[in-house]
Design a protein around this motif. Structure first.
Motif, PDB file in Angstrom:
ATOM      1  N   LEU A 115       0.867  -1.180   0.000  1.00 39.18           N
ATOM      2  CA  LEU A 115       0.000   0.000   0.000  1.00 39.18           C
ATOM      3  C   LEU A 115       0.903   1.228   0.000  1.00 39.18           C
ATOM      4  CD1 LEU A 115      -2.654  -1.165   2.656  1.00 39.18           C
ATOM      5  CD2 LEU A 115      -2.768  -1.359   0.156  1.00 39.18           C
ATOM      6  N   PRO A 116       1.301   1.691  -1.186  1.00 38.56           N
ATOM      7  CA  PRO A 116       2.308   2.747  -1.266  1.00 38.56           C
ATOM      8  C   PRO A 116       1.723   4.155  -1.169  1.00 38.56           C
ATOM      9  CG  PRO A 116       1.784   1.962  -3.460  1.00 38.56           C
ATOM     10  CD  PRO A 116       0.960   1.133  -2.499  1.00 38.56           C
ATOM     11  N   VAL A 117       2.519   5.029  -0.659  1.00 36.82           N
ATOM     12  CA  VAL A 117       2.175   6.443  -0.639  1.00 36.82           C
ATOM     13  C   VAL A 117       2.198   6.971  -2.074  1.00 36.82           C
ATOM     14  CG1 VAL A 117       4.492   7.432  -0.462  1.00 36.82           C
ATOM     15  CG2 VAL A 117       2.603   8.531   0.750  1.00 36.82           C
ATOM     16  N   GLN A 118       1.493   8.064  -2.296  1.00 37.89           N
ATOM     17  CA  GLN A 118       1.515   8.701  -3.614  1.00 37.89           C
ATOM     18  C   GLN A 118       2.000  10.137  -3.453  1.00 37.89           C
ATOM     19  OE1 GLN A 118       1.766   8.531  -6.880  1.00 37.89           O
ATOM     20  NE2 GLN A 118      -0.324   7.970  -7.487  1.00 37.89           N
ATOM     21  N   LEU A 119       3.053  10.489  -4.154  1.00 40.70           N
ATOM     22  CA  LEU A 119       3.517  11.878  -4.188  1.00 40.70           C
ATOM     23  C   LEU A 119       4.314  12.059  -5.467  1.00 40.70           C
ATOM     24  CD1 LEU A 119       3.549  14.574  -2.666  1.00 40.70           C
ATOM     25  CD2 LEU A 119       5.752  13.914  -1.680  1.00 40.70           C
ATOM     26  N   GLY A 120       3.810  12.919  -6.351  1.00 38.71           N
ATOM     27  CA  GLY A 120       4.503  13.154  -7.610  1.00 38.71           C
ATOM     28  C   GLY A 120       4.404  14.579  -8.098  1.00 38.71           C
ATOM     29  N   GLY A 121       3.430  15.338  -7.556  1.00 35.99           N
ATOM     30  CA  GLY A 121       3.241  16.684  -8.061  1.00 35.99           C
ATOM     31  C   GLY A 121       2.497  16.676  -9.385  1.00 35.99           C
ATOM     32  N   ALA A 122       2.572  17.765 -10.084  1.00 34.25           N
ATOM     33  CA  ALA A 122       1.716  18.003 -11.250  1.00 34.25           C
ATOM     34  C   ALA A 122       1.802  16.915 -12.315  1.00 34.25           C
ATOM     35  CB  ALA A 122       2.060  19.356 -11.862  1.00 34.25           C
ATOM     36  N   ALA A 173      15.851  18.259  -6.001  1.00 32.42           N
ATOM     37  CA  ALA A 173      16.549  16.978  -5.880  1.00 32.42           C
ATOM     38  C   ALA A 173      16.124  16.211  -4.634  1.00 32.42           C
ATOM     39  CB  ALA A 173      18.060  17.207  -5.868  1.00 32.42           C
ATOM     40  N   ASP A 174      15.514  16.905  -3.655  1.00 36.27           N
ATOM     41  CA  ASP A 174      15.089  16.244  -2.419  1.00 36.27           C
ATOM     42  C   ASP A 174      13.738  15.541  -2.560  1.00 36.27           C
ATOM     43  OD1 ASP A 174      17.332  17.142  -1.024  1.00 36.27           O
ATOM     44  OD2 ASP A 174      16.346  19.029  -0.451  1.00 36.27           O
ATOM     45  N   GLY A 175      13.125  15.614  -3.742  1.00 40.19           N
ATOM     46  CA  GLY A 175      11.793  15.061  -3.915  1.00 40.19           C
ATOM     47  C   GLY A 175      11.632  13.618  -3.478  1.00 40.19           C
ATOM     48  N   PRO A 176      12.488  12.692  -3.941  1.00 40.18           N
ATOM     49  CA  PRO A 176      12.330  11.302  -3.519  1.00 40.18           C
ATOM     50  C   PRO A 176      12.426  11.123  -2.006  1.00 40.18           C
ATOM     51  CG  PRO A 176      13.719  11.422  -5.464  1.00 40.18           C
ATOM     52  CD  PRO A 176      13.516  12.839  -4.993  1.00 40.18           C
ATOM     53  N   ASP A 177      13.314  11.884  -1.363  1.00 36.85           N
ATOM     54  CA  ASP A 177      13.437  11.782   0.095  1.00 36.85           C
ATOM     55  C   ASP A 177      12.177  12.291   0.792  1.00 36.85           C
ATOM     56  OD1 ASP A 177      15.978  10.724  -0.124  1.00 36.85           O
ATOM     57  OD2 ASP A 177      16.964  12.686   0.034  1.00 36.85           O
ATOM     58  N   VAL A 178      11.593  13.353   0.284  1.00 38.87           N
ATOM     59  CA  VAL A 178      10.341  13.867   0.855  1.00 38.87           C
ATOM     60  C   VAL A 178       9.250  12.813   0.744  1.00 38.87           C
ATOM     61  CG1 VAL A 178       8.532  15.612   0.636  1.00 38.87           C
ATOM     62  CG2 VAL A 178      10.931  16.276   0.404  1.00 38.87           C
ATOM     63  N   LEU A 233       3.025   8.259   7.583  1.00 39.41           N
ATOM     64  CA  LEU A 233       1.698   7.637   7.522  1.00 39.41           C
ATOM     65  C   LEU A 233       1.731   6.128   7.745  1.00 39.41           C
ATOM     66  CD1 LEU A 233       0.295   9.613   4.469  1.00 39.41           C
ATOM     67  CD2 LEU A 233      -0.473   9.812   6.852  1.00 39.41           C
ATOM     68  N   GLY A 234       2.923   5.543   7.822  1.00 37.95           N
ATOM     69  CA  GLY A 234       3.016   4.105   7.971  1.00 37.95           C
ATOM     70  C   GLY A 234       2.661   3.350   6.711  1.00 37.95           C
ATOM     71  N   LEU A 235       2.815   3.995   5.546  1.00 37.47           N
ATOM     72  CA  LEU A 235       2.544   3.349   4.276  1.00 37.47           C
ATOM     73  C   LEU A 235       3.854   2.899   3.630  1.00 37.47           C
ATOM     74  CD1 LEU A 235      -0.163   5.774   2.809  1.00 37.47           C
ATOM     75  CD2 LEU A 235      -0.528   3.532   3.863  1.00 37.47           C
ATOM     76  N   ASP A 236       3.747   2.105   2.576  1.00 38.52           N
ATOM     77  CA  ASP A 236       4.940   1.647   1.861  1.00 38.52           C
ATOM     78  C   ASP A 236       5.509   2.775   1.012  1.00 38.52           C
ATOM     79  OD1 ASP A 236       4.933  -1.141   2.679  1.00 38.52           O
ATOM     80  OD2 ASP A 236       3.110  -1.329   1.477  1.00 38.52           O
ATOM     81  N   ARG A 237       6.821   2.748   0.830  1.00 45.16           N
ATOM     82  CA  ARG A 237       7.458   3.685  -0.082  1.00 45.16           C
ATOM     83  C   ARG A 237       7.077   3.348  -1.520  1.00 45.16           C
ATOM     84  NH1 ARG A 237      13.766   4.367   1.886  1.00 45.16           N
ATOM     85  NH2 ARG A 237      13.358   5.217   3.974  1.00 45.16           N
ATOM     86  N   ALA A 238       7.065   4.350  -2.361  1.00 46.40           N
ATOM     87  CA  ALA A 238       6.821   4.140  -3.788  1.00 46.40           C
ATOM     88  C   ALA A 238       8.122   4.405  -4.549  1.00 46.40           C
ATOM     89  CB  ALA A 238       5.728   5.077  -4.286  1.00 46.40           C
ATOM     90  N   VAL A 239       8.518   3.477  -5.394  1.00 44.33           N
ATOM     91  CA  VAL A 239       9.732   3.696  -6.188  1.00 44.33           C
ATOM     92  C   VAL A 239       9.550   4.900  -7.096  1.00 44.33           C
ATOM     93  CG1 VAL A 239      11.274   2.685  -7.917  1.00 44.33           C
ATOM     94  CG2 VAL A 239      10.327   1.251  -6.089  1.00 44.33           C
TER      95      VAL A 239
END
Length: 413
Positions: free
Chosen positions: A207-214, A223-228, A236-242
């Protein structure tokens, strides 16, 4: 300064189509879906639970950005407090969602007002789908915890039946006709492994988190986007998303498929119980209870009401999953309808699976097993077979039950 006042209140004088005074309560209380009415899964997937998950996602995003130095820590604290205290009017939020096609846009506007000076940092760098998908995974994680816990109870009950009736002979049936001898313990062991497979599949779905922006590039964070994104998942206790998965909908499809396997396994039990409880068979009976199994037209009947409810869920979930599978054909970097089409079917899958598990546990906890009826039917079958050695047919049945129990105990929490 964060406020504790509710936001999004319905306009004065607003009335629904059944505003006669007697139709009080939520718009969907499960009247047409009693298998999930009043269950824990229903509460964990209702409109209020989704709104709470959206708010939790926004607050966690602010905290993740604060840890990366993108927003001030004080602003993240203010946003978290505002999100915690918010009590959105979900009916009003739903109506306002029509303007943008999703509820995140009006919710963010209200949260910014509640957060005061910190409001300008709400939702920074995110797109609506980031928050909606993350909330969906958060709702799923909370509901899954409850469903898996209930399935563990179902498994314990099934293991008890398999062990107790390990050597209880009965007529096996193929194509609904008596065939050769088997044991009720082996039937229960088959139920056990079916539910164990479904439980393990559901528990293992990411159950991965979702964060990608527009457009899925995390452009606002450099460059810090993947770390954020990784910190967001941890908050949130969710899985990381590649990678962001805006138009790669496998996480939702896999979750739906796992829920279909769960309800299918529970539906198998319910189908067998329904057939074994027929008047002409009477080898098992559902647990008795006040008002349970009654007929409005035939008071002498004791209907398999619990099994009927479980079967209703098992028949519905695969149809809902078809929508989730179809939604994988999303275009470019943002779905136009596919993502939106998932919301209600996913909720129904979670609700129905949770309701089916809870109802199955109730069914199995008081299931009446009647070995004398099983023996009588088996004797009739053996009479037809003429001198058939029933013992030879079921010689390995006990060992098969033992193998199923070994696997269950190895995999049980």
């Amino acid at each position: 300064m964060a406020s504790d006042q509710p936001f999004g209140a319905a306009p004065a004088g607003a009335a629904g189509p059944l505003d006669e005074g007697w139709a009080a309560g939520p718009l969907d209380a499960g009247l047409l879906s009693p298998v999930r009415a009043g269950t824990a899964a229903e509460a964990l997937t209702g409109d209020a639970a989704w709104a709470r998950a959206l708010l939790d996602a926004e607050a966690a995003l602010a905290r993740a950005q604060a840890r990366a130095g993108i927003v001030p820590p004080g602003a993240a604290n203010a946003i978290t407090t505002a999100a915690r205290l918010a009590r959105p009017d979900v009916a009003d939020l739903a109506r306002r969602a029509r303007g943008a096609g999703n509820p995140v846009v009006p919710l963010v506007a209200d949260l910014r007002d509640l957060a005061g000076d910190a409001g300008r940092h709400v939702h920074r760098g995110a797109t609506s789908q980031d928050i909606m998908d993350t909330a969906a995974m958060l709702v799923a994680a909370r509901a899954r915890r409850e469903i898996v816990g209930t399935l563990d109870r179902v498994l314990l009950l099934l293991a008890g039946l398999a062990e107790r009736y390990r050597d209880t002979p009965m007529a096996g049936r193929t194509l609904s006709r008596q065939a050769l001898p088997t044991t009720f313990g082996l039937k229960a062991a088959q139920w056990l492994l079916g539910c164990l497979d479904g439980r393990d599949r559901l528990a293992s779905v990411a159950l991965p988190v979702q964060l990608g922006g527009a457009v899925g590039t995390l452009a606002a964070y450099g460059a810090d986007g993947p770390d954020v994104a990784d910190v967001f998942a941890a908050e949130l206790g969710l899985d990381r998303a590649v990678l962001p998965w805006h138009t790669r909908r496998a996480p939702v499809a896999e979750l739906g498929t796992a829920l279909a396997l769960v309800t299918g396994a529970l539906g198998k039990i319910a189908t067998d119980v329904t057939l074994l409880a027929q008047s002409e068979v009477d080898e098992v009976a559902e647990p008795a209870g006040p008002g349970r199994g009654g007929s409005s037209a035939m008071p002498h009947k004791r209907n398999p009401a619990l099994a009927t409810l479980v079967r209703s869920a098992a028949l519905q979930v695969p149809a809902q999953v078809q929508v989730l599978l179809a939604a994988q054909a999303a275009a470019h970097e943002r779905p136009a309808g596919e993502w939106h089409a998932e919301w209600q079917p996913l909720r129904e899958c979670l609700r129905l699976a949770g309701g089916a598990a809870e109802t199955a546990a109730e069914l199995l906890d008081g299931l009446e097993v009647r070995p004398d009826r099983m023996r009588a039917h088996l004797d009739d079958l053996l009479g037809l077979l003429g001198g058939h050695d029933a013992g030879a047919d079921i010689r390995a049945a006990g060992a098969l039950v033992d193998r199923a129990l070994v696997r269950y105990r190895k995999n049980s929490p």
